[in-house]
Design an enzyme around this catalytic site. Structure first.
Site, short mmCIF file in Angstrom:
data_model
loop_
_atom_site.label_atom_id
_atom_site.label_comp_id
_atom_site.label_asym_id
_atom_site.label_seq_id
_atom_site.Cartn_x
_atom_site.Cartn_y
_atom_site.Cartn_z
N ARG A 65 47.35 4.40 157.49
CA ARG A 65 47.54 5.84 157.30
C ARG A 65 46.21 6.53 156.99
O ARG A 65 45.96 7.66 157.41
CB ARG A 65 48.55 6.09 156.18
CG ARG A 65 48.95 7.55 156.02
CD ARG A 65 50.11 7.72 155.06
NE ARG A 65 49.74 7.36 153.68
CZ ARG A 65 50.60 7.41 152.66
NH1 ARG A 65 51.86 7.75 152.86
NH2 ARG A 65 50.19 7.08 151.44
N LYS A 96 47.31 12.95 154.22
CA LYS A 96 47.02 13.17 152.81
C LYS A 96 45.63 13.78 152.67
O LYS A 96 44.71 13.18 152.08
CB LYS A 96 47.13 11.85 152.03
CG LYS A 96 48.56 11.37 151.86
CD LYS A 96 48.64 10.14 150.97
CE LYS A 96 48.47 10.46 149.50
NZ LYS A 96 49.64 11.14 148.91
N GLU A 117 60.23 18.05 152.31
CA GLU A 117 59.78 17.16 151.23
C GLU A 117 59.91 17.85 149.89
O GLU A 117 60.04 19.08 149.80
CB GLU A 117 58.29 16.79 151.41
CG GLU A 117 57.97 15.83 152.50
CD GLU A 117 56.52 15.37 152.42
OE1 GLU A 117 56.08 14.99 151.31
OE2 GLU A 117 55.84 15.39 153.45
#
Length: 433
Positions: free
Chosen positions: A169, A272, A308
């Protein structure tokens, strides 16, 4: 000097970073504590020039390996644990541990030019960073991070959870932010070195975990919009326990947000990156003032489908079916989310990754959230337009409890882990490297 070249110790009364001090330190890798104190004394003559020198920022990768006044002491040999200090594990009350920053002894860093190759990560004392005010991460937000955990297992070993998935990721995020991706072997090696060098800071089994924060930031200076000329990859850590107040399995109360959105299609919601998180604070802080634990964000197109919570993925349970929002570019592909989906399927649940409406959530039998920080946390209630739906009488649901027990059992070494989920970190790993 490198931590491996001498055994001098800098206390938290750090030496002034004047040219006089820096040149003396760099020229004397075998300096003793006495000589370093002599350097401190003579550096006081610098007066006004010392203050000016402190205002001069240098690129991260060019600065000497010296912790700042707020950093932990410079332990000269990383294989020798430091005596009790401001960054001493002996000072930690494991029973009072929450989810906040506790400074540890060491961090790991590697560097790379925009068209170069990554160096192998090297340990250095945990401390402040020095970089140019023109650094890309400060001006254009060119940076990403990860969140992962290491645990003490019931047999006394130390293991990190699915680091290969975080590495993957991390590399995908680097590509999205036009940064050189960190190779998986460099990433995992730096993570394991950080764990090994800070082994004393890992909570006892059942008391918490060692939270690891890998960072990739554009540290090279640049004025016009473009990729930074150089980058730093860092890993630091902190012992942590429950993310939310009240304890790990205390149900949380959520409120649906309909005005602000966390991410939009084609944006960076699945990455992120450093700019994704501060924008949620406006509504999150408002929600907390109103007594809620956090906020549920809706999709930016229809404003009706769950996406989310501020820092975790969402699941709704109805009978033997578990629904969770599908990954479509605006939702973070959580490692815990992925793990829970795999465990739920093995338990016989039907897991559907698709659009999940607010109405479906309010009709669910139970709901829970997942994330590295929160693990698996039950949702006690969801409030939408002033109407509050309470799940399971505000207590833990059976499905969430079952998945929490299995996941944490694997992480603690109590249950057999699927292949690759737990990676052992041998004691002294950082010495062997």
């Amino acid at each position: 000097p490198s931590p491996s070249t001498h055994r001098a110790v800098f206390t938290r009364r750090a030496l002034p970073r004047t040219p006089h001090v820096m040149s003396a330190i760099c020229a004397a890798p075998a300096a003793t504590c006495a000589s370093l104190h002599a350097i401190r004394a003579s550096s006081q003559k610098d007066g006004a020039s010392a203050a000016a020198a402190r205002r001069v920022a240098t690129p991260l990768r060019a600065r000497p390996n010296v912790a700042s006044s707020r950093g932990a002491r410079l332990a000269a040999n990383v294989s020798t644990p430091a005596k009790k200090s401001a960054a001493s594990a002996a000072d930690i009350d494991w029973d009072a541990l929450g989810f906040g920053l506790t400074e540890t002894a060491f961090m790991c860093r590697a560097t790379c030019d925009v068209d170069g190759e990554w160096t192998t990560g090297q340990l250095e004392p945990y401390g402040d960073l020095s970089l140019s005010p023109a650094a890309a991460v400060l001006n254009y937000g060119q940076g990403i991070f990860e969140g992962m955990k290491a645990y003490r297992t019931v047999d006394g070993a130390v293991a990190v959870f699915r680091p290969d998935q975080n590495a993957k990721r991390f590399a995908e995020g680097a590509g999205r932010m036009s940064m050189p991706p960190v190779p998986e072997d460099v990433f995992v090696d730096a993570v394991k070195k950080t764990i090994s060098a800070n082994r004393d800071f890992i909570p006892p089994e059942g008391k918490g975990s060692l939270y690891l924060r890998p960072l990739l930031i554009g540290t090279g200076p640049i004025l016009g919009l473009g990729p930074a000329p150089s980058y730093d990859f860092l890993v630091y850590c902190s012992p942590v326990a429950s993310y939310f107040k009240g304890g790990q399995l205390t149900p949380i109360d959520l409120v649906v947000e309909e005005t602000y959105h966390r991410a939009a299609p084609g944006g960076t919601g699945s990455t992120k990156c450093v700019g994704n998180y501060s924008p949620v604070l406006k509504v999150q802080l408002k929600a907390k003032k109103e007594g809620f634990s956090d906020v549920i964000y809706l999709d930016a197109v229809n404003n009706k489908y769950i996406e989310e919570v501020s820092s975790c993925n969402f699941f709704a349970v109805k009978g033997k079916t578990i629904a969770t929002p599908a990954l479509g570019g605006s939702i973070l592909p959580g490692i815990t989310r992925k793990s829970v989906i795999e465990l739920a399927k093995k338990k016989g649940y039907v897991v559907e990754e698709r659009n999940v409406s607010v109405e479906e959530v309010l009709d669910a039998d139970e709901c829970f959230c997942t994330g590295t920080a929160v693990v698996v946390v039950p949702v006690g209630s969801v409030t939408h337009r002033g109407e509050k739906k309470v799940f399971k009488g505000g207590k833990v649901g059976e499905v969430g409890q079952s998945l929490y027990d299995e996941l944490t059992g694997i992480q603690a070494g109590k249950l057999e882990a699927p292949e690759g989920w737990l990676v052992n970190v041998p004691e002294g790993f950082h010495d062997a490297k």
